[in-house]
Structures are given as C-alpha cells and as structure tokens.
Design a protein around this motif. Structure first.
Motif, PDB file in Angstrom:
ATOM      1  N   ALA A  73       0.889  -1.327   0.018  1.00 20.18           N
ATOM      2  CA  ALA A  73      -0.085   0.043   0.120  1.00 20.18           C
ATOM      3  C   ALA A  73       0.850   1.223  -0.097  1.00 20.18           C
ATOM      4  O   ALA A  73       0.404   2.446  -0.167  1.00 20.18           O
ATOM      5  CB  ALA A  73      -0.864   0.076   1.134  1.00 20.18           C
ATOM      6  N   ASP A  74       2.226   1.253   0.309  1.00 21.61           N
ATOM      7  CA  ASP A  74       3.007   2.300   0.292  1.00 21.61           C
ATOM      8  C   ASP A  74       3.870   2.329  -1.093  1.00 21.61           C
ATOM      9  O   ASP A  74       4.498   3.160  -1.541  1.00 21.61           O
ATOM     10  CB  ASP A  74       4.249   1.821   1.112  1.00 21.61           C
ATOM     11  N   ILE A  88      -2.191   0.891  -9.615  1.00 24.09           N
ATOM     12  CA  ILE A  88      -2.779   0.777  -8.176  1.00 24.09           C
ATOM     13  C   ILE A  88      -3.988   1.728  -8.000  1.00 24.09           C
ATOM     14  O   ILE A  88      -3.954   2.978  -8.321  1.00 24.09           O
ATOM     15  CB  ILE A  88      -1.886   1.199  -7.140  1.00 24.09           C
ATOM     16  N   ILE A  89      -5.223   1.346  -7.647  1.00 29.09           N
ATOM     17  CA  ILE A  89      -6.597   2.172  -7.402  1.00 29.09           C
ATOM     18  C   ILE A  89      -6.723   2.291  -5.895  1.00 29.09           C
ATOM     19  O   ILE A  89      -7.649   3.332  -5.577  1.00 29.09           O
ATOM     20  CB  ILE A  89      -7.633   1.649  -8.133  1.00 29.09           C
ATOM     21  N   ASP A  90      -6.133   1.638  -5.225  1.00 27.66           N
ATOM     22  CA  ASP A  90      -6.428   1.402  -3.516  1.00 27.66           C
ATOM     23  C   ASP A  90      -5.713   0.847  -2.778  1.00 27.66           C
ATOM     24  O   ASP A  90      -4.807   0.157  -3.500  1.00 27.66           O
ATOM     25  CB  ASP A  90      -8.046   1.298  -3.582  1.00 27.66           C
ATOM     26  N   ARG A  91      -5.900   0.735  -1.594  1.00 30.84           N
ATOM     27  CA  ARG A  91      -5.331   0.087  -0.621  1.00 30.84           C
ATOM     28  C   ARG A  91      -6.094  -1.351  -0.807  1.00 30.84           C
ATOM     29  O   ARG A  91      -7.219  -1.338  -0.613  1.00 30.84           O
ATOM     30  CB  ARG A  91      -5.091   0.448   0.513  1.00 30.84           C
ATOM     31  N   ALA A  92      -5.373  -2.419  -0.430  1.00 26.36           N
ATOM     32  CA  ALA A  92      -6.107  -3.631  -0.070  1.00 26.36           C
ATOM     33  C   ALA A  92      -6.730  -3.688   1.275  1.00 26.36           C
ATOM     34  O   ALA A  92      -6.389  -2.883   2.040  1.00 26.36           O
ATOM     35  CB  ALA A  92      -5.151  -4.876  -0.295  1.00 26.36           C
ATOM     36  N   LEU A 117      -1.382 -16.334   2.650  1.00 25.20           N
ATOM     37  CA  LEU A 117      -0.495 -15.299   3.053  1.00 25.20           C
ATOM     38  C   LEU A 117      -0.206 -15.304   4.747  1.00 25.20           C
ATOM     39  O   LEU A 117      -1.629 -15.608   5.220  1.00 25.20           O
ATOM     40  CB  LEU A 117      -1.284 -13.982   2.858  1.00 25.20           C
ATOM     41  N   PRO A 118       0.581 -15.047   5.043  1.00 27.40           N
ATOM     42  CA  PRO A 118       0.731 -14.855   6.829  1.00 27.40           C
ATOM     43  C   PRO A 118      -0.038 -13.610   6.932  1.00 27.40           C
ATOM     44  O   PRO A 118      -0.237 -12.618   6.511  1.00 27.40           O
ATOM     45  CB  PRO A 118       2.298 -14.544   6.883  1.00 27.40           C
ATOM     46  N   ASP A 119      -0.538 -13.652   8.278  1.00 29.37           N
ATOM     47  CA  ASP A 119      -1.417 -12.534   8.863  1.00 29.37           C
ATOM     48  C   ASP A 119      -0.199 -11.470   8.899  1.00 29.37           C
ATOM     49  O   ASP A 119       0.780 -11.655   9.202  1.00 29.37           O
ATOM     50  CB  ASP A 119      -1.962 -12.842  10.186  1.00 29.37           C
ATOM     51  N   ALA A 120      -0.700 -10.349   8.760  1.00 30.11           N
ATOM     52  CA  ALA A 120      -0.054  -8.880   9.059  1.00 30.11           C
ATOM     53  C   ALA A 120      -0.763  -7.870   9.623  1.00 30.11           C
ATOM     54  O   ALA A 120      -1.878  -7.839   9.761  1.00 30.11           O
ATOM     55  CB  ALA A 120       0.697  -8.758   7.608  1.00 30.11           C
ATOM     56  N   THR A 121       0.138  -6.922  10.125  1.00 28.96           N
ATOM     57  CA  THR A 121      -0.376  -5.652  10.630  1.00 28.96           C
ATOM     58  C   THR A 121      -1.050  -4.784   9.428  1.00 28.96           C
ATOM     59  O   THR A 121      -0.658  -5.233   8.310  1.00 28.96           O
ATOM     60  CB  THR A 121       0.614  -4.933  11.548  1.00 28.96           C
ATOM     61  N   ALA A 122      -1.738  -3.768   9.722  1.00 25.30           N
ATOM     62  CA  ALA A 122      -2.427  -2.980   8.650  1.00 25.30           C
ATOM     63  C   ALA A 122      -1.317  -1.938   8.218  1.00 25.30           C
ATOM     64  O   ALA A 122      -1.839  -0.657   7.685  1.00 25.30           O
ATOM     65  CB  ALA A 122      -3.557  -2.537   9.269  1.00 25.30           C
ATOM     66  N   THR A 123       0.097  -2.114   8.708  1.00 25.76           N
ATOM     67  CA  THR A 123       0.723  -0.792   8.141  1.00 25.76           C
ATOM     68  C   THR A 123       0.941  -0.974   6.744  1.00 25.76           C
ATOM     69  O   THR A 123       0.829  -1.813   5.888  1.00 25.76           O
ATOM     70  CB  THR A 123       2.152  -1.140   8.864  1.00 25.76           C
ATOM     71  N   LEU A 124       1.125   0.309   5.988  1.00 26.83           N
ATOM     72  CA  LEU A 124       1.429   0.542   4.700  1.00 26.83           C
ATOM     73  C   LEU A 124       2.282  -0.442   3.974  1.00 26.83           C
ATOM     74  O   LEU A 124       2.174  -0.933   3.106  1.00 26.83           O
ATOM     75  CB  LEU A 124       1.576   1.941   4.467  1.00 26.83           C
ATOM     76  N   GLY A 125       3.223  -0.566   4.671  1.00 24.93           N
ATOM     77  CA  GLY A 125       4.467  -1.487   4.180  1.00 24.93           C
ATOM     78  C   GLY A 125       4.229  -3.058   4.170  1.00 24.93           C
ATOM     79  O   GLY A 125       4.747  -3.570   3.252  1.00 24.93           O
TER      80      GLY A 125
END
Length: 280
Positions: A73-74, A88-92, A117-125
């Motif tokens: 998302a970054d 890119i039209i948006d963040r997932a 996919l592994p679980d991840a935080t909602a950080t942009l990276g």
C-alpha cells in the motif's frame, strides 16, 4: 525481506545476485529483474529505486527482459499502466487469513491452487494494493476476486506484478519457509516465463544446484538442504550423457533421476553428444 528473494530463487532454481542500482538508471543486463517491495515503495529513499528507473524499464522489457514487481500500500510507480498493464487504485482491505487463488497456470501451479498469506499488521508497508488491469493477463486473484498476480507483455519481454508484498510478509514470520512452503512456486513461474532456469536443476525446492561448463561438457553439484530424502528428476542440457561421481568411480544416471538423502550432496558430470561420438 531482502533475503527472501534469494531463498525463493534458490528453491525455484534461477541464480540471483544483489546488484547496485546504476546512477544512470540503467537496468542490469539480465533475463530476469526482480523488484520486490519495498523497492517499489515511497516512504524511505534508501529502500526504493530512483524515479527515473521506471522510465527506462520499458526498454529493458521490450528487448526481451522480464521484470517482477511486488507491491504494498506504500508503492507508487509513475506511468504504471504503460509499464505494467495495470495500476494501483486503492489499498487492499486490512483483513487476516488472505489467500491468492490461481485462475491460470503459472509454473507448477494450476487453476484452483491457492497460496495462503501470513497474517500482517495494517501498516502501509505490509498491506497489499488493489489493482485495476488494462492489458495485463490475470494469473491469480485475492479473496475478493481482485487481480493479485498479473502479466503484461511488452515487446519481447514481460512485466509481472504481484499486489501483495509477499517477501516482506514472509520475513515477519518465524520459520516461514516451512510454515508457508509453496511461495517459491511463484518464482518458479517467473523462471519459466523468463527462461531463466539454471542449466542444471532438480525439480524439488530443497535441492540447490550449481554448475561449471567446459569445452566438452560440465559438472554440477546437487545439495539436499532438507530433512527428508529426495527422489526427483534432474534437468540437464539437451543431447548430453551424464554419470554420477561416487567414491568408487562413476555410476550411470538412469532416467535422469537422482536420489539424495537428507543433507546429502552429489556431483553429476556430463559430456556433450558430439564429443561422445568422436571419442574426445
């Protein structure tokens, strides 16, 4: 995250190296160029390629190169539609338990196969991007049916785009390559598309190969880095005769299959057919 492309590539067989970015924005001379996140990101200048690089990438691809880009998302890529056939039209969505589902063949993956996919935080990276395709071909989709892995042909080459920062996501998980063992198959599809396989390779992710070629043939080392025995097919150049080098001398290679015990290695030697015929 920088190590994961090396691990994926070692398991999928293309040889890789970490090269410095040219100050003149010239891509390296190679068949397959991998740009995993955060190289496509924008936040930290030390972790992404120069803006001018994206302007010369189309020429690299048009001349027969294949470029792979994974996004987060970054990420931000100028003229992305022209470069990659998507934008890119948006963040997932910031959701857990995500998967990529394949709708087209890709390397050893077939329609209906999925990768978790592994679980991840909602950080942009660590959050994926949502794509809209123009002239790229959709290979895999996410849980909502949005494009997740797409391929655009440009001239004689290709641009492959993944909507998720898979390399970074797996870097955040302990023992990721055993808990999520099949992600190397994405890189296997890249190797097939770019014709970037090594000259000698084994159809098994735990076996790493390395080779040397001479005027009449060559040799290759095969090493099983896994904890289980491996019986697999060995790919060699066309038109060669091969033997296994063992302590007692040489042993014929039958049906090009090799058996490697856990953590064991072996040496394969081959001779070009024209030198077999003339006895050299």
């Amino acid at each position: 995250g920088w190590l994961n492309p090396f691990v994926f590539a070692a398991r999928a067989t293309p040889a890789v190296q970490f090269v410095r970015e040219s100050p003149h924005d010239r891509p390296p001379e190679t068949r397959l160029l991998m740009l995993p996140a955060p190289l496509s990101a924008t936040t930290t200048a030390l972790c992404h390629v120069r803006t001018g690089f994206w302007g010369v990438l189309p020429d690299f691809v048009a001349r027969g190169g294949t470029a792979y880009i994974s996004l987060s998302a970054d990420s931000a890529i100028p003229d992305m539609d022209a470069v990659a056939g998507c934008r890119i039209i948006d963040r997932a969505a910031a959701t857990l338990h995500r998967t990529l589902r394949f709708i087209e063949p890709w390397g050893t993956l077939r329609p209906g196969d999925s990768l978790e996919l592994p679980d991840a935080t909602a950080t942009l990276g660590l959050r994926g991007a949502r794509l809209r395709v123009s002239d790229s071909r959709i290979i895999a989709v996410d849980d909502d049916g949005h494009p997740a892995l797409v391929v655009a042909q440009r001239g004689s080459g290709f641009v492959v785009t993944c909507s998720e920062p898979i390399e970074l996501l797996l870097a955040s998980v302990a023992d990721a390559h055993r808990r999520y063992p099949d992600w190397w198959r994405v890189y296997g599809g890249l190797a097939d598309l770019a014709e970037a396989r090594e000259e000698v390779w084994v159809e098994h992710p735990d076996v790493v190969s390395g080779g040397l070629r001479g005027p009449v043939g060559g040799l290759a080392t095969l090493t099983n880095h896994g904890l289980d025995d491996v019986d697999a097919f060995l790919h060699l150049p066309d038109g060669v005769s091969a033997v296994l080098a063992i302590a007692a001398g040489q042993q014929p290679l039958v049906d090009r299959r090799v058996h490697l015990r856990a953590t064991e290695g072996m040496i394969v030697m081959w001779t070009n057919s024209e030198h077999i015929e003339d006895g050299t």
